[in-house]
Each structure stands twice: as C-alpha cells, then as structure tokens.
Design an enzyme around this catalytic site. Structure first.
Site, PDB file in Angstrom:
ATOM      1  N   HIS A 193      -3.504  -8.123  -0.108  1.00 34.80           N
ATOM      2  CA  HIS A 193      -2.182  -7.775  -0.615  1.00 34.80           C
ATOM      3  C   HIS A 193      -1.333  -9.042  -0.723  1.00 34.80           C
ATOM      4  CE1 HIS A 193       1.852  -6.119  -0.906  1.00 34.80           C
ATOM      5  NE2 HIS A 193       1.278  -5.003  -1.311  1.00 34.80           N
ATOM      6  N   ASP A 315       0.791   2.390  -5.138  1.00 34.04           N
ATOM      7  CA  ASP A 315       1.678   1.440  -4.460  1.00 34.04           C
ATOM      8  C   ASP A 315       2.883   2.172  -3.883  1.00 34.04           C
ATOM      9  OD1 ASP A 315       2.619  -0.888  -3.369  1.00 34.04           O
ATOM     10  OD2 ASP A 315       2.967  -1.925  -5.263  1.00 34.04           O
TER      11      ASP A 315
END
Length: 353
Positions: A193, A315
């Site tokens: 990430h 997300d």
C-alpha cells in the site's frame, strides 16, 4: 466496533451479488478494504512517531478522528449493511494505512500483534463475509518474520499488508531479507500500500492525487530491478490502483532496461536479471482496481497482465462501494473476465474458502 447482535443477519440475509449485463449473478469480493478498532486507535494515537513521518501521521490522525470516517473504520455491522446494499459478498480487511510503520519498533511490534488478534477475531465472528491481511512491523525484520508466520499459521489470515517504505527504506534492501523469506515460505501475499514521501507534499500531491501511485510504483520497480525476485521467486505482491501506473510503462521499461544493461550496466551497478522486468511483473504481481473505476485503464491493465492477475477492490472507506460495484457490473468485460475480477482471482491469491 459494534457488538455481535447483527451477526446472524449478516451471515444469512445478505443480498445476492449484483446482476451483470448478461443476467448471471457474480460473486463480489473486494480486497483493499481498510478498518481499525477503537483499541488500536486509542493506543496508536498516544504514541510518538519516528522522525520524518510526522506530517503523514498528523494527516492520518485527523482522518481517523473524523467522526464519520472513524465510524466507517470501526463499525463492522454498519459495514456489513453497506456491503449488502451494494451487492458485495465479502471484504478482505486490512489495517488503515500506514499501520504500525510510523512508530518505534518497541511500540510497533506489540501493536501489530494486538491488532492481528483483533482482526482474526472479526474474521472468525463473521464466517464467509471477511478475510484478513495482517500487519507487521518491518522496523524489526525478525519480529516481522515471526508475525507473518503467526498471521498465516495460528491466526488463519490471508496475507499481509506492508505500507510501502519504512523510515524511507524499501523491501529490496538486505535488512528485510527475513521478512521476505518468511512471506515466501508461508505463502503470504504482500499487499504493497502506498505511503507519503516528502517530494510530493506540495500542492496536495502527497496522497492519492499523485504521490501515492508514484511512491508505490517506485517500491515495485525497486523489487523488480534489484534482483529481489530472483532471490525470492515465489513471492506474490499485490498492487492497488491497477498497478500504480506500471502497466502503462511496461514496454518502455523492458526496452530501456535492455538498452541500459547493454550500454551502462557496469557504470550504474545494474544487477543481472534472469527475466525481463515485464516478466517479473506478470509473474510476481497481482493488481487490484481500488479507486480506478475507469474502463479504459482497466482494459489496459487486463491486457498487460491478464484477467487472472486483476482483482476487484473498493478502497473502503475512501471510495463509494455502490459506485465501485456498479463499475464492476457495467465494465466492458467478458463473462470470464468479470468472474475473474469479481472473485476468482482473489480466491486463488488469498486462498479464500
């Protein structure tokens, strides 16, 4: 996190997956879905931050203290209701970034263990609705290796999330060898990430506007070009946002890497690689759609790596689940491609049952 009163309904009465254009219902698993817990936030927000990460953590703590976003991060029953409304069957949960990586190792290691215990309990409490990516503290590579083994073993989770750089250092560097070896041996996919970098702090570029993809793309390219994936060929890395821009560049990366190796390899200390950069990318990386609801970019990514290397992601809580699922429903894909993106690739990569 809310209590367990809604568990039976969450497990038994969730809506069917969304209808796709051809009429067949497709199971939907989203794989970059962040959460936190009140216990984690209370502990983490009281900790000192390592030098250089202060600006990022000031921003993230502001986000996590927002009543609306905090509720979306910690209230699991409300999340299940939102998943059901959107037609989403399952979410692979991960700690809200940047996880434990901005804290001194003496704080980060126990904090990671405590969160992973909570995450595993959530996954057990709602069977079939959640998977989980554990967190680890790369600040202490040996402890991170041990935690990966615990995450994939006794805790029964599905991989780990590493929030890219740790104190400005990347996983290709020798100190992180124990972490990578443990991930390969445990068959733990590593979701990379993005994080912030100082060069992108001006003009709002630090986050998802631009800096995130540039930083995570840099990390992925370091892993490829350093020879790390020759040393650990069994590793699987997951990149969000349809590959952080790399699929767009693959042809040029191969071309220019070959040119540089022929003409300037010794001068630039380029490692000799067994494969082309694009071959490592297709072998060792899987992409997710998180936040990239663009049919043209999706087509480029699927063409670059194949539908069996692309997964659906939302997300959460930073994107709208209903809009993301609608994108999956309406994107110009074949039935097999939609099935692969919707659930088949996630089930394979994260060994979801």
């Amino acid at each position: 996190m809310s209590g367990s009163g809604g568990e039976a309904a969450a497990q038994c009465n969730h809506e069917s997956p969304p209808l796709m254009p051809h009429g067949r219902r497709v199971k939907v698993i989203a794989v970059e879905e962040h959460l936190s817990t009140e216990a984690f936030l209370r502990t983490a927000h009281a900790l000192d931050v390592i030098a250089g990460d202060e600006a990022e953590m000031a921003l993230m703590r502001t986000v996590e203290e927002s009543p609306v976003l905090r509720a979306r991060l910690v209230d699991v029953d409300a999340r299940l209701r939102e998943m059901d409304a959107a037609g989403q069957d399952m979410a692979v949960l991960s700690l809200n970034p940047p996880g434990v990586q901005p804290y001194p190792a003496t704080d980060a290691v126990p904090l990671a263990r405590a969160f992973n215990d909570e995450l595993a309990a959530i996954v057990r409490r709602y069977p079939g609705r959640f998977g989980g990516l554990g967190t680890a503290a790369p600040q202490d590579p040996a402890a991170a290796a041990a935690e990966i083994e615990r995450v994939m073993g006794p805790l029964g989770l599905n991989g780990i999330m590493i929030n890219s750089h740790t104190g400005g250092r990347y996983l290709d560097e020798p100190e992180f060898a124990p972490l990578l070896a443990a991930a390969e041996a445990s068959r733990a996919p590593i979701y990379l990430h993005p994080r912030m970098l100082a060069a992108y702090r001006d003009y709002g570029m630090s986050g998802a506007v631009w800096g995130y993809q540039a930083e995570a793309g840099l990390h992925a390219m370091r892993l490829i070009l350093s020879g790390t994936l020759d040393r650990y060929p069994g590793l699987t890395f997951v990149l969000g946002h349809l590959g952080e821009g790399i699929p767009y560049w693959l042809r040029r990366i191969d071309n220019r890497h070959a040119f540089a190796a022929r003409t300037a390899g010794a001068a630039t200390s380029m490692p000799r690689l067994s494969l082309t950069p694009s071959e490592y990318f297709r072998r060792n990386f899987v992409l997710t759609t998180s936040g990239m609801d663009d049919p043209d970019v999706l087509g480029l990514a699927v063409g670059a790596v194949g539908e069996d290397n692309v997964m659906f992601a939302i997300d959460f809580p930073y994107e709208d689940p209903a809009a993301a699922v609608a994108f999956l429903r309406n994107a110009p894909l074949t039935e097999d491609q939609r099935t692969a993106l919707g659930h088949r690739t996630a089930e394979r990569v994260f060994r979801l049952t």
